[in-house]
Motif scaffolding. Sequence first.
Motif, PDB file in Angstrom:
ATOM      1  N   THR A 138      15.707  -1.981 -11.694  1.00 38.32           N
ATOM      2  CA  THR A 138      14.850  -3.123 -11.986  1.00 38.32           C
ATOM      3  C   THR A 138      13.473  -2.924 -11.359  1.00 38.32           C
ATOM      4  O   THR A 138      13.321  -2.229 -10.353  1.00 38.32           O
ATOM      5  N   ALA A 139      12.494  -3.556 -11.988  1.00 41.38           N
ATOM      6  CA  ALA A 139      11.119  -3.498 -11.495  1.00 41.38           C
ATOM      7  C   ALA A 139      10.495  -4.877 -11.631  1.00 41.38           C
ATOM      8  O   ALA A 139      10.838  -5.645 -12.528  1.00 41.38           O
ATOM      9  N   SER A 140       9.579  -5.174 -10.729  1.00 42.13           N
ATOM     10  CA  SER A 140       8.789  -6.395 -10.821  1.00 42.13           C
ATOM     11  C   SER A 140       7.386  -6.017 -11.284  1.00 42.13           C
ATOM     12  O   SER A 140       6.901  -4.926 -10.983  1.00 42.13           O
ATOM     13  N   ALA A 141       6.761  -6.922 -12.018  1.00 43.12           N
ATOM     14  CA  ALA A 141       5.433  -6.623 -12.553  1.00 43.12           C
ATOM     15  C   ALA A 141       4.513  -7.825 -12.406  1.00 43.12           C
ATOM     16  O   ALA A 141       4.949  -8.980 -12.486  1.00 43.12           O
ATOM     17  N   GLY A 142       3.249  -7.529 -12.179  1.00 43.24           N
ATOM     18  CA  GLY A 142       2.214  -8.543 -12.132  1.00 43.24           C
ATOM     19  C   GLY A 142       1.142  -8.206 -13.146  1.00 43.24           C
ATOM     20  O   GLY A 142       0.808  -7.031 -13.325  1.00 43.24           O
ATOM     21  N   VAL A 143       0.616  -9.210 -13.811  1.00 44.27           N
ATOM     22  CA  VAL A 143      -0.386  -9.014 -14.855  1.00 44.27           C
ATOM     23  C   VAL A 143      -1.586  -9.907 -14.557  1.00 44.27           C
ATOM     24  O   VAL A 143      -1.437 -11.100 -14.296  1.00 44.27           O
ATOM     25  N   SER A 144      -2.771  -9.312 -14.603  1.00 43.51           N
ATOM     26  CA  SER A 144      -3.993 -10.101 -14.449  1.00 43.51           C
ATOM     27  C   SER A 144      -5.187  -9.271 -14.908  1.00 43.51           C
ATOM     28  O   SER A 144      -5.008  -8.221 -15.535  1.00 43.51           O
ATOM     29  N   TYR A 145      -6.389  -9.731 -14.548  1.00 45.26           N
ATOM     30  CA  TYR A 145      -7.606  -9.076 -15.028  1.00 45.26           C
ATOM     31  C   TYR A 145      -8.208  -8.142 -13.984  1.00 45.26           C
ATOM     32  O   TYR A 145      -9.236  -7.523 -14.228  1.00 45.26           O
ATOM     33  N   ASN A 146      -7.567  -8.016 -12.792  1.00 47.04           N
ATOM     34  CA  ASN A 146      -8.009  -7.021 -11.827  1.00 47.04           C
ATOM     35  C   ASN A 146      -6.840  -6.592 -10.942  1.00 47.04           C
ATOM     36  O   ASN A 146      -5.752  -7.178 -10.988  1.00 47.04           O
ATOM     37  N   LYS A 147      -7.080  -5.560 -10.143  1.00 45.47           N
ATOM     38  CA  LYS A 147      -6.007  -4.961  -9.352  1.00 45.47           C
ATOM     39  C   LYS A 147      -5.504  -5.897  -8.257  1.00 45.47           C
ATOM     40  O   LYS A 147      -4.293  -5.979  -8.000  1.00 45.47           O
ATOM     41  N   PHE A 148      -6.414  -6.580  -7.598  1.00 43.85           N
ATOM     42  CA  PHE A 148      -6.033  -7.490  -6.519  1.00 43.85           C
ATOM     43  C   PHE A 148      -5.029  -8.525  -7.013  1.00 43.85           C
ATOM     44  O   PHE A 148      -3.959  -8.726  -6.419  1.00 43.85           O
ATOM     45  N   LEU A 149      -5.349  -9.177  -8.114  1.00 40.95           N
ATOM     46  CA  LEU A 149      -4.485 -10.242  -8.613  1.00 40.95           C
ATOM     47  C   LEU A 149      -3.197  -9.689  -9.228  1.00 40.95           C
ATOM     48  O   LEU A 149      -2.136 -10.305  -9.113  1.00 40.95           O
ATOM     49  N   ALA A 150      -3.269  -8.535  -9.867  1.00 38.85           N
ATOM     50  CA  ALA A 150      -2.056  -7.935 -10.435  1.00 38.85           C
ATOM     51  C   ALA A 150      -1.075  -7.574  -9.326  1.00 38.85           C
ATOM     52  O   ALA A 150       0.152  -7.767  -9.460  1.00 38.85           O
ATOM     53  N   LYS A 151      -1.588  -7.055  -8.219  1.00 40.40           N
ATOM     54  CA  LYS A 151      -0.739  -6.718  -7.079  1.00 40.40           C
ATOM     55  C   LYS A 151      -0.113  -7.976  -6.478  1.00 40.40           C
ATOM     56  O   LYS A 151       1.098  -8.013  -6.199  1.00 40.40           O
ATOM     57  N   ILE A 152      -0.898  -9.004  -6.277  1.00 34.99           N
ATOM     58  CA  ILE A 152      -0.384 -10.270  -5.755  1.00 34.99           C
ATOM     59  C   ILE A 152       0.701 -10.816  -6.678  1.00 34.99           C
ATOM     60  O   ILE A 152       1.760 -11.277  -6.244  1.00 34.99           O
ATOM     61  N   ALA A 153       0.451 -10.748  -7.995  1.00 41.56           N
ATOM     62  CA  ALA A 153       1.385 -11.297  -8.972  1.00 41.56           C
ATOM     63  C   ALA A 153       2.724 -10.554  -8.952  1.00 41.56           C
ATOM     64  O   ALA A 153       3.786 -11.172  -9.087  1.00 41.56           O
ATOM     65  N   SER A 154       2.695  -9.232  -8.768  1.00 42.94           N
ATOM     66  CA  SER A 154       3.952  -8.468  -8.794  1.00 42.94           C
ATOM     67  C   SER A 154       4.843  -8.804  -7.603  1.00 42.94           C
ATOM     68  O   SER A 154       6.063  -8.677  -7.673  1.00 42.94           O
ATOM     69  N   ASP A 155       4.228  -9.223  -6.509  1.00 44.32           N
ATOM     70  CA  ASP A 155       4.999  -9.599  -5.321  1.00 44.32           C
ATOM     71  C   ASP A 155       5.522 -11.030  -5.407  1.00 44.32           C
ATOM     72  O   ASP A 155       6.406 -11.414  -4.646  1.00 44.32           O
ATOM     73  N   TYR A 156       4.980 -11.802  -6.328  1.00 46.34           N
ATOM     74  CA  TYR A 156       5.204 -13.246  -6.325  1.00 46.34           C
ATOM     75  C   TYR A 156       6.623 -13.628  -6.746  1.00 46.34           C
ATOM     76  O   TYR A 156       7.170 -14.614  -6.250  1.00 46.34           O
ATOM     77  N   ARG A 157       7.222 -12.851  -7.650  1.00 42.29           N
ATOM     78  CA  ARG A 157       8.548 -13.208  -8.158  1.00 42.29           C
ATOM     79  C   ARG A 157       9.547 -12.074  -8.010  1.00 42.29           C
ATOM     80  O   ARG A 157      10.430 -11.895  -8.849  1.00 42.29           O
ATOM     81  N   LYS A 158       9.419 -11.274  -6.968  1.00 44.09           N
ATOM     82  CA  LYS A 158      10.393 -10.219  -6.706  1.00 44.09           C
ATOM     83  C   LYS A 158      11.708 -10.844  -6.224  1.00 44.09           C
ATOM     84  O   LYS A 158      11.682 -11.888  -5.569  1.00 44.09           O
TER      85      LYS A 158
END
Length: 363
Positions: A138-158
């Motif tokens: 399994t993998a978690s993923a974050g999606v956004s318009y820049n790297k900072f927010l995509a990284k934050i998003a991937s950690d948000y629902r692990k």
Amino acid sequence: MEERKIIHVDMDAFFAAVEQRDKPELRGIPLAVGFDGDRGVVSTASYEARRFGVHSAQSIQVAKRLCPQLTIVLPDFHRYKAVSEQVRSIFLDYTDQIEPISIDEAFLDVTHNKKGIPLAVDIAEDIRRRIREELHLTASAGVSYNKFLAKIASDYRKPDGLCVIHPDKAVEFISQLRVEKFWGVGPKTAARMHSMGIFTGEQLRRVSKQHLVTVFGKVGTVYYDFARGIDPRPVETDYVRKSVGCEQTFMQDISLRSAVVVELYHTVLELEGRLKRAEFRGKTLTLKVKYADFAQITRSLTADKNLKTKADILPLAKKLLAEVDYSASHPIRLIGLSVSNPHTEDDLVRHPEWIEGCLPFED
């Protein structure tokens, strides 16, 4: 300007998950990957172990006290790297714009993707589905318009989650985010921010750029931008290696000069081999020493030529060691050496391949 579509993919408890996938007897039990010894450190803990407070970079001895039924297995890096390559091959079906952060996570720029899929969230979900179906992980993923927010998003629902931070919701999302969750804010920086009355993104946004730079230096500008959802950094497909190093933690602390010199010699030999394999050339040598009480010092010097062989490195390493104080009451726990500062721009080694990870046996 076209809005970027960035995905951050993070494999869940990667080393432990691979072990549990390949060894049925390890499934569903508290598991840690690491060296089961007095100086061992947890590299990865399964989610069953995390419920007991076991986490990466934690002493194995502490982990075993927290979870007496903990099973510990040694790492198999060749296997992990092979699986990592399989994950990368899935990424490549969607984009060539891949920036590996470590063996188990990467950024993908899917603004212009190979399949012509308009929504990044659909790409992220498809990648997660394929990892689950093809690799049984399994993998978690974050999606956004820049790297900072995509990284934050991937950690948000692990673990095994997907989170999207839409541009219209970014500032609102960041406002309630604890500063400890900001990329690049470690425990010391967080404590400094707390002393300034900054606990959330909203409070950070109220501080002027000038004041943040005064307190934190140049990185203050980064914190100022992050608090506003700004991160212009591109997804870098080439990894530029700026240093090569190695270190070893001793099974017992050492203080005799003869023992320290012998261990230094062995570290030089290991460094020589790594420099050769990486085809790296640099002119600055750094010695790292960690004492029994975990206090740490570094000493560096720069030569007038590239450092490549034992003959180049050993005399300089001994010279640096002569500047280090140690004794029976202040013994050494760890010695490390690294070469950095490429002599010319041509000496930078660019590595477009997947980065090989290393096990942190030292916390």
